[in-house]
Scaffold this motif. Structure first.
Motif, PDB file in Angstrom:
ATOM      1  N   MET A   1       0.814  -1.178  -0.143  1.00 37.29           N
ATOM      2  CA  MET A   1       0.130  -0.061  -0.057  1.00 37.29           C
ATOM      3  C   MET A   1       0.813   1.383   0.257  1.00 37.29           C
ATOM      4  SD  MET A   1      -3.284   0.994   2.246  1.00 37.29           S
ATOM      5  CE  MET A   1      -3.915   2.590   2.355  1.00 37.29           C
ATOM      6  N   MET A   2       0.410   2.284  -0.793  1.00 35.11           N
ATOM      7  CA  MET A   2       1.289   3.538  -0.904  1.00 35.11           C
ATOM      8  C   MET A   2       0.589   4.441   0.154  1.00 35.11           C
ATOM      9  SD  MET A   2       2.133   3.947  -4.746  1.00 35.11           S
ATOM     10  CE  MET A   2       3.569   5.223  -4.504  1.00 35.11           C
TER      11      MET A   2
ATOM     12  N   GLU B   1      -4.167   1.645  -2.194  1.00 34.97           N
ATOM     13  CA  GLU B   1      -4.040   0.099  -2.426  1.00 34.97           C
ATOM     14  C   GLU B   1      -4.087  -0.101  -3.988  1.00 34.97           C
ATOM     15  OE1 GLU B   1      -4.280  -1.470   1.075  1.00 34.97           O
ATOM     16  OE2 GLU B   1      -5.058  -2.683  -0.745  1.00 34.97           O
TER      17      GLU B   1
ATOM     18  N   GLY C   1      -0.596   0.984  -4.977  1.00 38.15           N
ATOM     19  CA  GLY C   1       0.456   0.124  -4.190  1.00 38.15           C
ATOM     20  C   GLY C   1       0.381  -1.171  -4.789  1.00 38.15           C
ATOM     21  N   ASP C   2      -0.979  -1.769  -5.165  1.00 32.76           N
ATOM     22  CA  ASP C   2      -0.722  -2.964  -6.031  1.00 32.76           C
ATOM     23  C   ASP C   2      -0.204  -2.877  -7.384  1.00 32.76           C
ATOM     24  OD1 ASP C   2      -2.197  -4.501  -3.932  1.00 32.76           O
ATOM     25  OD2 ASP C   2      -4.186  -4.452  -5.052  1.00 32.76           O
TER      26      ASP C   2
ATOM     27  N   VAL D   1       2.410  -1.446  -8.222  1.00 29.08           N
ATOM     28  CA  VAL D   1       3.826  -1.335  -8.017  1.00 29.08           C
ATOM     29  C   VAL D   1       4.217  -2.819  -7.439  1.00 29.08           C
ATOM     30  CG1 VAL D   1       5.699  -0.586  -6.527  1.00 29.08           C
ATOM     31  CG2 VAL D   1       4.029   1.156  -7.269  1.00 29.08           C
ATOM     32  N   ARG D   2       3.328  -3.231  -6.877  1.00 26.00           N
ATOM     33  CA  ARG D   2       3.860  -4.614  -6.025  1.00 26.00           C
ATOM     34  C   ARG D   2       3.676  -5.644  -7.307  1.00 26.00           C
ATOM     35  NH1 ARG D   2       0.654  -8.767  -4.508  1.00 26.00           N
ATOM     36  NH2 ARG D   2      -1.233  -7.380  -4.608  1.00 26.00           N
ATOM     37  N   LEU D   3       2.895  -5.719  -8.159  1.00 27.02           N
ATOM     38  CA  LEU D   3       2.664  -6.512  -9.303  1.00 27.02           C
ATOM     39  C   LEU D   3       3.812  -6.238 -10.407  1.00 27.02           C
ATOM     40  CD1 LEU D   3      -1.177  -6.749  -9.141  1.00 27.02           C
ATOM     41  CD2 LEU D   3       0.356  -8.458  -8.314  1.00 27.02           C
ATOM     42  N   GLY D   4       4.265  -5.035 -10.280  1.00 30.27           N
ATOM     43  CA  GLY D   4       5.230  -4.801 -11.480  1.00 30.27           C
ATOM     44  C   GLY D   4       4.534  -4.246 -12.674  1.00 30.27           C
TER      45      GLY D   4
ATOM     46  N   PRO E   1       7.331   2.686  -9.358  1.00 33.35           N
ATOM     47  CA  PRO E   1       7.007   3.517  -8.095  1.00 33.35           C
ATOM     48  C   PRO E   1       6.976   5.212  -8.252  1.00 33.35           C
ATOM     49  CG  PRO E   1       8.583   1.929  -7.360  1.00 33.35           C
ATOM     50  CD  PRO E   1       8.516   1.802  -8.788  1.00 33.35           C
TER      51      PRO E   1
END
Ligand SMILES: [Zn+2]
Length: 387
Positions: A1-2, A352, A355-356, A358-361, A365
């Motif tokens: 999460m950002m 959310e 953030g997702d 970024v997390r999933l590529g 960021p």
């Protein structure tokens, strides 16, 4: 999460605050979030919000998801237990000292520095003093049409005076856009009305015929779309469920129904903002903003009302709409808690979704952070040329 907590916000769709809401008992505070009918009509009162509610209906007000979210978030700001009675009591303690100072506390907490207010009040109206930050106003299409309909002898006369009023409102009085209720008044997908037809139905509209009034509204609406190109201001349109009581079928508010109108070459240079993101047709709103060069989406009403589905709604729109064409708003009215909660929930949703990503590529960021800043603030600032 950002984390977007400290990012600035432009509330791109809000209504004025109301000094009558300075003190609200717990149930009334919850009821501020009820966008529907009460169930005991008052004789002679048309507006269903002014009706009374049975005990059965009153039982449900505090159990709306958005009210639970308000209690949860407000207890943190006011440093009190997360109970409706506790937050209402602490809120009233503060508003009894100063309603304006309470509004300031909330706006500062949410980072709201500018508000686009759906209001035809004059710039220096004292009501605006309650609302913290910079205020921009929208020209409302409905009231001048109704006024001019009773004063004018013909459609040409009405249109001329309406266009003069709009021209003056933008150029002299500083209104930054137009607000239209096409969905509620007529329904999306209505046929266009030629000038000849508008002239022909004018007497019936003046006499109170509702079908003729709808045609008149469409005729003035399309004239407004063209005038707004010249004036270089956007047209804001409620889309999806707006909470009002409808003249037409509520299902005619799906943004996809606007496509035949949006596609017409003569309107392509009019910026159109779909307020309320077309909820529940959020994906459709996002796809229109993708496909049409002149369509934007505003997330008002989803934040805060759809708080328990807020992440999915933002995802729906952000999946398709360019991230540079999304703004956030509240649809707030009366109490400052609504605009404040809208900004808070928008930040949660963006945290959310981005953030997702970024997390999933799916996003770098720095681009995710920039997108959050744009949606919360910069996109609206760019639309109105704000610094
Ligand atoms: Zn609204």
């Amino acid at each position: 999460m950002m984390d977007f907590t400290d990012f600035p916000v432009i509330d791109h769709h809000c209504h004025v605050l109301d000094p009558a809401k300075t003190k609200l008992d717990p149930e009334s505070l919850a009821r501020e979030f009820h966008h529907g009918m009460a169930d005991i009509p008052k004789p002679g009162v048309k507006k269903a919000k002014l009706w009374d509610a049975t005990d059965e209906l009153r039982y449900h007000f505090p159990n709306m998801g958005v009210v639970q979210t308000m209690i949860c978030q407000l207890s943190k700001v006011l440093d009190c237990p997360p109970e409706l009675e506790a937050v209402a009591s602490e809120r009233n303690r503060r508003t009894s000292e100063s309603f304006a100072a309470y509004a300031q506390l909330l706006y500062k907490d949410a980072g709201i520095n500018t508000t686009v207010v759906d209001s035809d009040l004059p710039k220096n109206d004292p009501l605006f003093n309650l609302m913290p930050g910079k205020i921009l106003r929208l020209f409302q299409m409905g009231p001048p049409i109704k006024k001019l309909l009773s004063q004018s002898g013909s459609y040409q006369e009405l249109l001329r005076d309406y266009q003069e009023t709009l021209d003056r409102s933008v150029k002299q009085d500083g209104f930054i856009g137009v607000k239209a209720h096409l969905a509620e008044e007529v329904g999306f997908g209505a046929d266009l009305v030629s000038e000849a037809e508008a002239k022909a139905i004018f007497p019936a509209a003046k006499a109170g015929d509702s079908g003729a009034y709808k045609k008149l509204y469409v005729a003035v609406f399309t004239a407004t779309l063209l005038q707004c190109q010249e004036l270089r201001v956007p047209v804001h349109l409620h889309s999806g469920f707006t909470g009002g009581l409808w003249e037409g079928p509520i299902s005619n508010a799906d943004p996809f129904l606007l496509a035949p109108l949006l596609r017409r070459p003569e309107f392509l240079k009019t910026k159109i903002v779909l307020l309320h993101a077309g909820y529940p047709w959020t994906k459709q709103a996002g796809q229109l903003a993708h496909a049409f060069p002149h369509v934007w989406v505003d997330m008002s009403q989803i934040s805060p009302w759809g708080s328990l589905r807020i992440v999915e709604c933002y995802r729906d729109v952000m999946a398709w709409a360019p991230l540079s064409k999304i703004t956030i708003g509240s649809g707030g009215h009366g109490t400052p808690e609504i605009a404040w909660l809208s900004a808070k929930t928008a930040k949660i949703a963006l945290g959310e979704v981005l953030g997702d990503a970024v997390r999933l590529g799916l996003m770098a960021p720095k681009h995710a952070e920039k997108a959050g800043r744009m949606i919360l603030h910069d996109n609206a600032a760019r639309m109105y040329g704000l610094k």
